[in-house]
Write an enzyme that holds these catalytic residues in place. Sequence first.
Site, PDB file in Angstrom:
ATOM      1  N   LYS A 100      11.714  96.538  96.746  1.00 24.22           N
ATOM      2  CA  LYS A 100      10.892  96.598  95.531  1.00 24.22           C
ATOM      3  C   LYS A 100      11.424  95.640  94.452  1.00 24.22           C
ATOM      4  O   LYS A 100      10.640  95.040  93.715  1.00 24.22           O
ATOM      5  CB  LYS A 100      10.822  98.031  94.998  1.00 24.22           C
ATOM      6  CG  LYS A 100       9.939  98.951  95.851  1.00 24.22           C
ATOM      7  CD  LYS A 100       8.474  98.606  95.720  1.00 24.22           C
ATOM      8  CE  LYS A 100       7.580  99.514  96.531  1.00 24.22           C
ATOM      9  NZ  LYS A 100       6.140  99.194  96.376  1.00 24.22           N
ATOM     10  N   TYR A 127      14.618 100.379 100.436  1.00 25.59           N
ATOM     11  CA  TYR A 127      13.387 100.516  99.653  1.00 25.59           C
ATOM     12  C   TYR A 127      13.566  99.854  98.283  1.00 25.59           C
ATOM     13  O   TYR A 127      12.732  99.044  97.850  1.00 25.59           O
ATOM     14  CB  TYR A 127      13.075 102.010  99.500  1.00 25.59           C
ATOM     15  CG  TYR A 127      12.012 102.387  98.508  1.00 25.59           C
ATOM     16  CD1 TYR A 127      10.696 102.024  98.688  1.00 25.59           C
ATOM     17  CD2 TYR A 127      12.330 103.164  97.390  1.00 25.59           C
ATOM     18  CE1 TYR A 127       9.708 102.415  97.777  1.00 25.59           C
ATOM     19  CE2 TYR A 127      11.357 103.563  96.485  1.00 25.59           C
ATOM     20  CZ  TYR A 127      10.054 103.189  96.676  1.00 25.59           C
ATOM     21  OH  TYR A 127       9.089 103.576  95.783  1.00 25.59           O
ATOM     22  N   ILE A 157      -2.906 102.594 107.374  1.00 33.50           N
ATOM     23  CA  ILE A 157      -2.573 102.251 108.760  1.00 33.50           C
ATOM     24  C   ILE A 157      -3.197 103.265 109.725  1.00 33.50           C
ATOM     25  O   ILE A 157      -3.586 102.925 110.830  1.00 33.50           O
ATOM     26  CB  ILE A 157      -1.030 102.148 108.953  1.00 33.50           C
ATOM     27  CG1 ILE A 157      -0.627 101.694 110.357  1.00 33.50           C
ATOM     28  CG2 ILE A 157      -0.326 103.459 108.637  1.00 33.50           C
ATOM     29  CD1 ILE A 157      -0.518 100.218 110.491  1.00 33.50           C
ATOM     30  N   GLY A 203      -2.430 101.623 101.839  1.00 27.69           N
ATOM     31  CA  GLY A 203      -1.632 102.854 101.787  1.00 27.69           C
ATOM     32  C   GLY A 203      -2.387 103.972 101.092  1.00 27.69           C
ATOM     33  O   GLY A 203      -1.798 104.837 100.430  1.00 27.69           O
ATOM     34  N   GLN A 250       0.801 109.646  98.793  1.00 25.17           N
ATOM     35  CA  GLN A 250       0.862 110.565  97.657  1.00 25.17           C
ATOM     36  C   GLN A 250       0.089 110.025  96.451  1.00 25.17           C
ATOM     37  O   GLN A 250      -0.670 110.751  95.812  1.00 25.17           O
ATOM     38  CB  GLN A 250       2.327 110.801  97.260  1.00 25.17           C
ATOM     39  CG  GLN A 250       2.483 111.865  96.181  1.00 25.17           C
ATOM     40  CD  GLN A 250       3.823 111.800  95.453  1.00 25.17           C
ATOM     41  OE1 GLN A 250       4.538 110.808  95.525  1.00 25.17           O
ATOM     42  NE2 GLN A 250       4.162 112.862  94.752  1.00 25.17           N
ATOM     43  N   LEU A 251       0.286 108.753  96.148  1.00 20.91           N
ATOM     44  CA  LEU A 251      -0.387 108.155  94.991  1.00 20.91           C
ATOM     45  C   LEU A 251      -1.833 107.784  95.325  1.00 20.91           C
ATOM     46  O   LEU A 251      -2.754 108.095  94.572  1.00 20.91           O
ATOM     47  CB  LEU A 251       0.404 106.915  94.548  1.00 20.91           C
ATOM     48  CG  LEU A 251      -0.188 106.081  93.420  1.00 20.91           C
ATOM     49  CD1 LEU A 251      -0.350 106.895  92.146  1.00 20.91           C
ATOM     50  CD2 LEU A 251       0.701 104.859  93.142  1.00 20.91           C
TER      51      LEU A 251
HETATM   52  N1  SER Z   1       9.701 108.655  94.547  1.00 27.51           N
HETATM   53  C1  SER Z   1      10.360 107.507  95.120  1.00 27.51           C
HETATM   54  C2  SER Z   1      11.408 107.924  96.068  1.00 27.51           C
HETATM   55  O1  SER Z   1      12.001 108.955  95.845  1.00 27.51           O
HETATM   56  C3  SER Z   1      10.969 106.668  94.064  1.00 27.51           C
HETATM   57  O2  SER Z   1      10.114 105.646  93.777  1.00 27.51           O
HETATM   58  O3  SER Z   1      11.685 107.215  96.982  1.00 27.51           O
END
Ligand code: SER
Length: 310
Positions: free
Chosen positions: A144, A140, A36, A9, A13-14
């Site tokens: 996680k 999500y 990807i 990935g 952003q990160l």
């Molecule tokens: N920044 C993420 C989101 O808003 C939270 O981990 O989904």
Amino acid sequence: MEPKILVTGGGGQLGSVLIPALRKAYGTHSVLATDIRPLDESFGWSSTLDVLNFDMICDLIEREGINQIYHLAAILSAKGEENPTFTWKVNMDGLLNILEASKKMGIDKIFYPSTIAVFGSSTPKVDTPQDTILNPETVYGISKAAGENWCKYYHDRFGLDIRSVRYPGLISYESLPGGGTTDYAVDIFHEALKSEHFTCFLKSDTRLPMMYMPDAVRATVELMSAPKESIKSRTSYNLEAMSFTPAEIYEEIRKHVPNLTISYEPDFRELIARTWVETVDDSSARKDWGWKEAFDLPRMVEDMLYHLKQ
Ligand code: SER
């Protein structure tokens, strides 16, 4: 042993900020950026990688002599709700492939980002403890929360050295978020400089934990370089730097952009944000591996605007 790091990935952003930082820390040729989609030349050493393809992961590890993995590939909270089963597949099967491949190929260290989205409506909202109720309400967040537990399982059962933090919303001038609930806190800067008006998809008083990207990157590098014995939490560490509402960040930006106006049109992301927490207790991260933030809201706003204007 020299680290040979694979980042999944990497175009996100990160990843796009963390990869240069890892190269600075460990050497240009020690970090393989994957995604990807093909990454552009600015990423340097890169390859395409589908985290749903187990054989492809193992082949890449073998071919490039990889011994560490930063598994960043995931679909975020808001985007994830568009296709829950696909989000579960990418986030969960992707992680299990990385964990299994790491076990099979003898990977030394793994980084797995978790999130404030693991919390839910019945989690204590203020100073949320390290070990608390996790009842996530987005796919999500569910993936996680399960992922954190899988990491602990692979650590306890197979001895894999997996480390994780629960990132707050991340704010960066170098990269754009994609599909998150905290994205507004980045968008507001771009609109402040472009149109001087921002329409916010959260309500004015919805408070969320946030962090400036330089702090997030440093936290990651520090966590990963801490001695193994100091890592006491093998699910994921709470992490905090600042916490604000849309109205508060607006007021802070207005000190620099006095003509900025704001209106509020809350959508489904407001409902997601309301299930998350306001501030977290990150004393374990501070005690175990020395976490300390450098940026609060005023410093972050000043630095963001300075860089975005360049
Ligand atoms: N920044 C993420 C989101 O808003 C939270 O981990 O989904």
